[in-house]
Design a protein around this motif. Structure first.
Motif, PDB file in Angstrom:
ATOM      1  N   GLY A  89       0.817  -1.204   0.000  1.00  0.00           N
ATOM      2  CA  GLY A  89       0.000   0.000   0.000  1.00  0.00           C
ATOM      3  C   GLY A  89       0.851   1.254   0.000  1.00  0.00           C
ATOM      4  N   LEU A  90       0.466   2.225   0.845  1.00  0.00           N
ATOM      5  CA  LEU A  90       1.161   3.508   0.908  1.00  0.00           C
ATOM      6  C   LEU A  90       2.364   3.475   1.847  1.00  0.00           C
ATOM      7  CD1 LEU A  90      -1.974   5.835   1.188  1.00  0.00           C
ATOM      8  CD2 LEU A  90      -0.737   5.166  -0.881  1.00  0.00           C
ATOM      9  N   HIS A  91       2.482   2.448   2.654  1.00  0.00           N
ATOM     10  CA  HIS A  91       3.559   2.331   3.636  1.00  0.00           C
ATOM     11  C   HIS A  91       4.850   1.854   2.967  1.00  0.00           C
ATOM     12  CE1 HIS A  91       1.104  -1.327   3.383  1.00  0.00           C
ATOM     13  NE2 HIS A  91       2.260  -1.959   3.395  1.00  0.00           N
ATOM     14  N   ARG A 170     -21.787  -9.748  -7.295  1.00  0.00           N
ATOM     15  CA  ARG A 170     -23.217  -9.685  -6.971  1.00  0.00           C
ATOM     16  C   ARG A 170     -23.626 -11.033  -6.376  1.00  0.00           C
ATOM     17  NH1 ARG A 170     -27.013  -5.891  -8.378  1.00  0.00           N
ATOM     18  NH2 ARG A 170     -29.185  -6.520  -8.191  1.00  0.00           N
ATOM     19  N   ARG A 171     -23.278 -11.199  -5.112  1.00  0.00           N
ATOM     20  CA  ARG A 171     -23.502 -12.471  -4.428  1.00  0.00           C
ATOM     21  C   ARG A 171     -24.950 -12.595  -3.969  1.00  0.00           C
ATOM     22  NH1 ARG A 171     -18.352 -14.377  -1.209  1.00  0.00           N
ATOM     23  NH2 ARG A 171     -19.975 -15.348   0.048  1.00  0.00           N
ATOM     24  N   LYS A 172     -25.435 -13.816  -3.992  1.00  0.00           N
ATOM     25  CA  LYS A 172     -26.812 -14.066  -3.581  1.00  0.00           C
ATOM     26  C   LYS A 172     -26.982 -14.101  -2.064  1.00  0.00           C
ATOM     27  CE  LYS A 172     -27.923 -16.626  -7.807  1.00  0.00           C
ATOM     28  NZ  LYS A 172     -28.631 -15.465  -8.389  1.00  0.00           N
ATOM     29  N   ASP A 173     -25.867 -14.249  -1.329  1.00  0.00           N
ATOM     30  CA  ASP A 173     -25.963 -14.314   0.133  1.00  0.00           C
ATOM     31  C   ASP A 173     -25.960 -12.945   0.802  1.00  0.00           C
ATOM     32  OD1 ASP A 173     -23.338 -13.528  -0.174  1.00  0.00           O
ATOM     33  OD2 ASP A 173     -22.461 -15.308   0.758  1.00  0.00           O
ATOM     34  N   GLY A 174     -25.853 -11.876   0.005  1.00  0.00           N
ATOM     35  CA  GLY A 174     -25.913 -10.528   0.560  1.00  0.00           C
ATOM     36  C   GLY A 174     -24.615 -10.010   1.148  1.00  0.00           C
ATOM     37  N   LEU A 175     -23.535 -10.790   1.063  1.00  0.00           N
ATOM     38  CA  LEU A 175     -22.283 -10.369   1.672  1.00  0.00           C
ATOM     39  C   LEU A 175     -21.759  -9.067   1.065  1.00  0.00           C
ATOM     40  CD1 LEU A 175     -20.448 -11.680   3.888  1.00  0.00           C
ATOM     41  CD2 LEU A 175     -18.930 -12.364   2.021  1.00  0.00           C
ATOM     42  N   TYR A 176     -22.024  -8.878  -0.221  1.00  0.00           N
ATOM     43  CA  TYR A 176     -21.574  -7.664  -0.906  1.00  0.00           C
ATOM     44  C   TYR A 176     -22.744  -6.746  -1.272  1.00  0.00           C
ATOM     45  CZ  TYR A 176     -17.096 -10.116  -1.540  1.00  0.00           C
ATOM     46  OH  TYR A 176     -15.912 -10.781  -1.348  1.00  0.00           O
ATOM     47  N   ASP A 177     -23.769  -6.745  -0.451  1.00  0.00           N
ATOM     48  CA  ASP A 177     -24.837  -5.767  -0.679  1.00  0.00           C
ATOM     49  C   ASP A 177     -24.266  -4.355  -0.626  1.00  0.00           C
ATOM     50  OD1 ASP A 177     -26.729  -7.681  -1.030  1.00  0.00           O
ATOM     51  OD2 ASP A 177     -27.748  -7.380   0.879  1.00  0.00           O
ATOM     52  N   LEU A 178     -23.239  -4.174   0.196  1.00  0.00           N
ATOM     53  CA  LEU A 178     -22.473  -2.932   0.246  1.00  0.00           C
ATOM     54  C   LEU A 178     -21.052  -3.298   0.644  1.00  0.00           C
ATOM     55  CD1 LEU A 178     -22.292   0.184   0.140  1.00  0.00           C
ATOM     56  CD2 LEU A 178     -22.895   0.192   2.578  1.00  0.00           C
ATOM     57  N   ALA A 179     -20.074  -2.806  -0.091  1.00  0.00           N
ATOM     58  CA  ALA A 179     -18.680  -3.109   0.217  1.00  0.00           C
ATOM     59  C   ALA A 179     -17.798  -1.931  -0.153  1.00  0.00           C
ATOM     60  CB  ALA A 179     -18.218  -4.367  -0.531  1.00  0.00           C
ATOM     61  N   LEU A 180     -16.724  -1.759   0.604  1.00  0.00           N
ATOM     62  CA  LEU A 180     -15.727  -0.719   0.343  1.00  0.00           C
ATOM     63  C   LEU A 180     -14.486  -1.371  -0.240  1.00  0.00           C
ATOM     64  CD1 LEU A 180     -15.996   1.201   3.750  1.00  0.00           C
ATOM     65  CD2 LEU A 180     -17.269   1.651   1.643  1.00  0.00           C
ATOM     66  N   VAL A 181     -13.923  -0.780  -1.276  1.00  0.00           N
ATOM     67  CA  VAL A 181     -12.742  -1.324  -1.944  1.00  0.00           C
ATOM     68  C   VAL A 181     -11.481  -0.756  -1.302  1.00  0.00           C
ATOM     69  CG1 VAL A 181     -11.485  -1.514  -4.118  1.00  0.00           C
ATOM     70  CG2 VAL A 181     -13.987  -1.588  -4.112  1.00  0.00           C
ATOM     71  N   ILE A 182     -10.631  -1.647  -0.805  1.00  0.00           N
ATOM     72  CA  ILE A 182      -9.381  -1.258  -0.166  1.00  0.00           C
ATOM     73  C   ILE A 182      -8.242  -1.368  -1.184  1.00  0.00           C
ATOM     74  CG2 ILE A 182      -7.786  -1.728   1.735  1.00  0.00           C
ATOM     75  CD1 ILE A 182     -10.656  -0.740   2.482  1.00  0.00           C
ATOM     76  N   GLY A 183      -7.419  -0.332  -1.267  1.00  0.00           N
ATOM     77  CA  GLY A 183      -6.373  -0.261  -2.281  1.00  0.00           C
ATOM     78  C   GLY A 183      -5.133  -1.058  -1.939  1.00  0.00           C
ATOM     79  N   HIS A 184      -5.313  -2.339  -1.633  1.00  0.00           N
ATOM     80  CA  HIS A 184      -4.178  -3.233  -1.397  1.00  0.00           C
ATOM     81  C   HIS A 184      -3.686  -3.814  -2.718  1.00  0.00           C
ATOM     82  CE1 HIS A 184      -1.861  -6.746  -0.263  1.00  0.00           C
ATOM     83  NE2 HIS A 184      -2.738  -7.521  -0.876  1.00  0.00           N
ATOM     84  N   ASN A 185      -2.368  -3.765  -2.926  1.00  0.00           N
ATOM     85  CA  ASN A 185      -1.737  -4.372  -4.109  1.00  0.00           C
ATOM     86  C   ASN A 185      -2.350  -3.835  -5.402  1.00  0.00           C
ATOM     87  OD1 ASN A 185      -0.049  -6.058  -5.601  1.00  0.00           O
ATOM     88  ND2 ASN A 185      -1.432  -7.809  -5.452  1.00  0.00           N
ATOM     89  N   ARG A 186      -2.451  -2.528  -5.491  1.00  0.00           N
ATOM     90  CA  ARG A 186      -3.142  -1.933  -6.638  1.00  0.00           C
ATOM     91  C   ARG A 186      -2.241  -1.065  -7.505  1.00  0.00           C
ATOM     92  NH1 ARG A 186      -7.772  -2.834  -8.792  1.00  0.00           N
ATOM     93  NH2 ARG A 186      -8.797  -0.829  -8.465  1.00  0.00           N
ATOM     94  N   SER A 187      -1.145  -0.568  -6.967  1.00  0.00           N
ATOM     95  CA  SER A 187      -0.330   0.344  -7.766  1.00  0.00           C
ATOM     96  C   SER A 187       1.137   0.280  -7.337  1.00  0.00           C
ATOM     97  CB  SER A 187      -0.839   1.789  -7.605  1.00  0.00           C
ATOM     98  OG  SER A 187      -0.091   2.673  -8.407  1.00  0.00           O
ATOM     99  N   LYS A 191       1.685  -9.861  -8.903  1.00  0.00           N
ATOM    100  CA  LYS A 191       1.016 -11.158  -9.025  1.00  0.00           C
ATOM    101  C   LYS A 191       1.266 -12.009  -7.771  1.00  0.00           C
ATOM    102  CE  LYS A 191      -0.639 -10.502 -13.182  1.00  0.00           C
ATOM    103  NZ  LYS A 191      -0.310 -11.361 -14.330  1.00  0.00           N
ATOM    104  N   GLY A 192       0.194 -12.539  -7.214  1.00  0.00           N
ATOM    105  CA  GLY A 192       0.286 -13.444  -6.083  1.00  0.00           C
ATOM    106  C   GLY A 192       0.312 -12.809  -4.709  1.00  0.00           C
ATOM    107  N   ARG A 193       0.243 -11.477  -4.626  1.00  0.00           N
ATOM    108  CA  ARG A 193       0.322 -10.812  -3.325  1.00  0.00           C
ATOM    109  C   ARG A 193      -1.040 -10.489  -2.719  1.00  0.00           C
ATOM    110  NH1 ARG A 193       4.801  -8.551  -1.126  1.00  0.00           N
ATOM    111  NH2 ARG A 193       3.345  -8.414   0.635  1.00  0.00           N
ATOM    112  N   GLY A 194      -2.102 -10.998  -3.301  1.00  0.00           N
ATOM    113  CA  GLY A 194      -3.421 -10.815  -2.708  1.00  0.00           C
ATOM    114  C   GLY A 194      -4.324  -9.923  -3.533  1.00  0.00           C
ATOM    115  N   SER A 195      -5.625 -10.242  -3.526  1.00  0.00           N
ATOM    116  CA  SER A 195      -6.572  -9.528  -4.384  1.00  0.00           C
ATOM    117  C   SER A 195      -7.949  -9.475  -3.740  1.00  0.00           C
ATOM    118  CB  SER A 195      -6.672 -10.244  -5.739  1.00  0.00           C
ATOM    119  OG  SER A 195      -7.139 -11.578  -5.559  1.00  0.00           O
ATOM    120  N   ALA A 196      -8.794  -8.622  -4.321  1.00  0.00           N
ATOM    121  CA  ALA A 196     -10.206  -8.519  -3.907  1.00  0.00           C
ATOM    122  C   ALA A 196     -10.329  -8.274  -2.409  1.00  0.00           C
ATOM    123  CB  ALA A 196     -10.968  -9.780  -4.316  1.00  0.00           C
ATOM    124  N   ILE A 197      -9.755  -7.179  -1.945  1.00  0.00           N
ATOM    125  CA  ILE A 197      -9.779  -6.837  -0.519  1.00  0.00           C
ATOM    126  C   ILE A 197     -10.831  -5.755  -0.287  1.00  0.00           C
ATOM    127  CG2 ILE A 197      -8.457  -5.987   1.420  1.00  0.00           C
ATOM    128  CD1 ILE A 197      -7.593  -8.759   0.378  1.00  0.00           C
TER     129      ILE A 197
END
Length: 262
Positions: A89-91, A170-187, A191-197
């Motif tokens: 991230g930024l650290h 768009r999950r049917k269980d409602g887990l992502y009815d609302l979610a915030l995107v965290i900028g981990h491993n984005r810039s 590869k391989g350091r984690g995704s979809a946080i």
């Protein structure tokens, strides 16, 4: 008004050590640089007791002028099944602690931008970029894909599916009815350091995740409503013992250490 009410409540429930710190500093710390963007005026702080801990507390901090103020009491959250791991991230790079990797069931520790939000419902007004999901929306978690750690939509022209696995947004269980995107491993994306946080609702109180941060859905909505892209919000997520290493201003780090003290 919401922030003012939360600030007044602090004196009734925070630990005595924290109250002493707040009284000695006037309830705030000065805004300084470091791992934080100069324009940052909102911090979501998630502190856990140790690297392997699966639960912690969340606080909202806001900057007014040149000082940081605490705007909430602690909110219970959960993290990965195996706790936290050092993310990207930024650290600074090369910090102590287990490294966050794809599929390790750790949530990322560090300082990260809160990029945007998404969900299943239409929202008329949002101070944070918001996207309504469709059945064709995915977040790719296959390190071999050219779309690794990116949102893809199969409805967009020219999108070629080169991944073997991806998170359904768009999950049917409602887990992502609302979610915030965290900028981990984005810039840049490594590869391989984690995704979809994300920060999303929890399955049940106290239930940990496979790598995200989870909380009560009502508290999540209040957090979403508070966040403002113009304030360049970040999340500081870390075990208490590791707070000295993230490049935070000294006074802010001391404040976070005090908040996280039992």
């Amino acid at each position: 008004m919401k922030g003012a009410r939360a600030h007044r409540r602090i004196g009734t429930s925070l630990p005595r050590l924290v109250l002493g710190f707040l009284l000695s500093t006037g309830g705030f710390v000065r805004a300084e640089s470091g791992s934080l963007p100069a324009e940052c005026r909102q911090i979501v702080a998630v502190i856990t007791p140790a690297w392997e801990a699966t639960a912690g507390s969340l606080w909202r901090l806001g900057r007014e002028g040149t000082v940081w103020r605490i705007l909430s009491n602690p909110i219970p959250v959960t993290v990965g099944h195996r706790g936290l791991g050092v993310g990207l991230g930024l650290h600074p790079a090369g910090l102590a602690g287990p490294a966050k990797e794809e599929g390790d069931r750790r949530a990322p520790a560090g300082v990260f931008l809160i990029e945007s939000a998404f969900g299943t419902k239409a929202i008329k007004r949002s101070a944070l970029p918001y996207r309504r999901t469709t059945d064709g929306d995915f977040w790719v978690d296959d390190p071999a894909s050219s779309h690794y750690n990116q949102w893809v939509s199969l409805t967009e022209p020219g999108v070629r599916q080169d991944w073997k696995s991806a998170e359904i947004l768009r999950r049917k269980d409602g887990l992502y009815d609302l979610a915030l995107v965290i900028g981990h491993n984005r810039s840049p994306i490594v590869k391989g350091r984690g995704s979809a946080i994300f920060i999303h609702r929890w399955v049940a109180p106290g239930r940990s995740t496979i790598g995200c941060t989870a909380m009560d859905p009502k508290e999540l909505r209040e957090l979403f409503d508070w966040l403002d892209a113009a304030s360049r919000p970040v999340i500081v997520q870390a075990p208490r013992e590791s707070l000295p290493q993230w490049g935070l201003p000294h006074d802010l780090r001391t404040l976070l250490e005090s908040l996280a003290n039992p």
